[in-house]
Design a protein around this motif. Structure first.
Motif, mmCIF file in Angstrom:
data_model
loop_
_atom_site.group_PDB
_atom_site.id
_atom_site.type_symbol
_atom_site.label_atom_id
_atom_site.label_comp_id
_atom_site.label_asym_id
_atom_site.label_seq_id
_atom_site.Cartn_x
_atom_site.Cartn_y
_atom_site.Cartn_z
ATOM 1 N N PHE A 33 91.615 63.310 132.054
ATOM 2 C CA PHE A 33 91.331 62.004 131.457
ATOM 3 C C PHE A 33 91.817 60.866 132.351
ATOM 4 O O PHE A 33 91.403 59.727 132.186
ATOM 5 N N GLN A 40 90.000 53.301 127.818
ATOM 6 C CA GLN A 40 89.216 54.470 127.409
ATOM 7 C C GLN A 40 90.117 55.690 127.237
ATOM 8 O O GLN A 40 89.908 56.500 126.336
ATOM 9 N N GLN A 41 91.127 55.836 128.109
ATOM 10 C CA GLN A 41 92.083 56.940 127.983
ATOM 11 C C GLN A 41 92.751 56.897 126.610
ATOM 12 O O GLN A 41 92.864 57.920 125.939
ATOM 13 N N THR A 43 91.744 55.476 123.794
ATOM 14 C CA THR A 43 90.798 55.789 122.719
ATOM 15 C C THR A 43 90.516 57.289 122.675
ATOM 16 O O THR A 43 90.530 57.900 121.596
ATOM 17 N N PHE A 44 90.285 57.875 123.843
ATOM 18 C CA PHE A 44 89.995 59.306 123.920
ATOM 19 C C PHE A 44 91.181 60.139 123.439
ATOM 20 O O PHE A 44 91.033 61.051 122.619
ATOM 21 N N LEU A 48 91.460 62.661 120.265
ATOM 22 C CA LEU A 48 91.780 64.068 120.522
ATOM 23 C C LEU A 48 93.004 64.503 119.730
ATOM 24 O O LEU A 48 93.002 65.568 119.099
#
Length: 163
Positions: A33, A40-41, A43-44, A48
């Motif tokens: 990631f 974005q990291q 949010t991801f 997860l």
């Protein structure tokens, strides 16, 4: 195949899901990631963790429950004294304590620390703007904290080999 063998297969499968899932996130997903933008990291990783937390906690809980059943109801521990007077009992109780502590560490300590980090939006935005040092430091702290689970898994594997 008797019920004990089915329970043992379930115990091993759940252990693979639990330990494998945690280790895959730490060693597979976490490094990958890093190619994304920082926002974005966040949010991801937040998505997860929210999804995998429940699943991996359930697998870990299943490992503990099946381990208790394998050692007691379907195993050689028939009285409290067996846990402290037999080699099997000593290894079993040690594994039980390490398993419970590892599960609680991941579900309570590690998860909460990660959630706190993901909630600090400004830290991630600062990193996107070029000031990566505070986020890098915070991520390193989470990685160090979460590595305790890996130590727990390694200790459990050593104990299982001793059986």
């Amino acid at each position: 195949m008797d019920f004990r063998e089915v329970l043992l297969v379930l115990h091993i499968l759940l252990a693979i899901i639990w330990a494998g899932g945690v280790l895959f996130i730490g060693w597979g997903v976490f490094p990958a990631f890093r190619k994304m933008a920082f926002v974005q990291q966040r949010t991801f990783l937040q998505a997860l963790m929210q999804w995998s937390h429940k699943f991996l906690t359930a697998a870990g809980g299943g490992v503990v429950i099946t381990g208790v059943l394998l050692g007691t109801v379907f195993g050689p521990i028939s009285q409290w004294q067996d846990m402290i007077t037999t080699r099997y009992g000593l290894i079993w109780i040690t594994a039980l304590v390490i398993g419970i502590v590892t599960l609680l560490w991941g579900t309570v300590v590690g998860f909460r620390q990660s959630a706190r980090l993901f909630s600090k939006v400004t830290l991630w935005k600062q990193a996107d703007a070029g000031n990566t040092k505070p986020l890098t430091k915070a991520l390193a702290a989470v990685v160090l904290l979460e590595s305790a689970e890996g130590v727990g898994f390694a200790a459990l594997v050593v104990l299982m080999v001793l059986f």
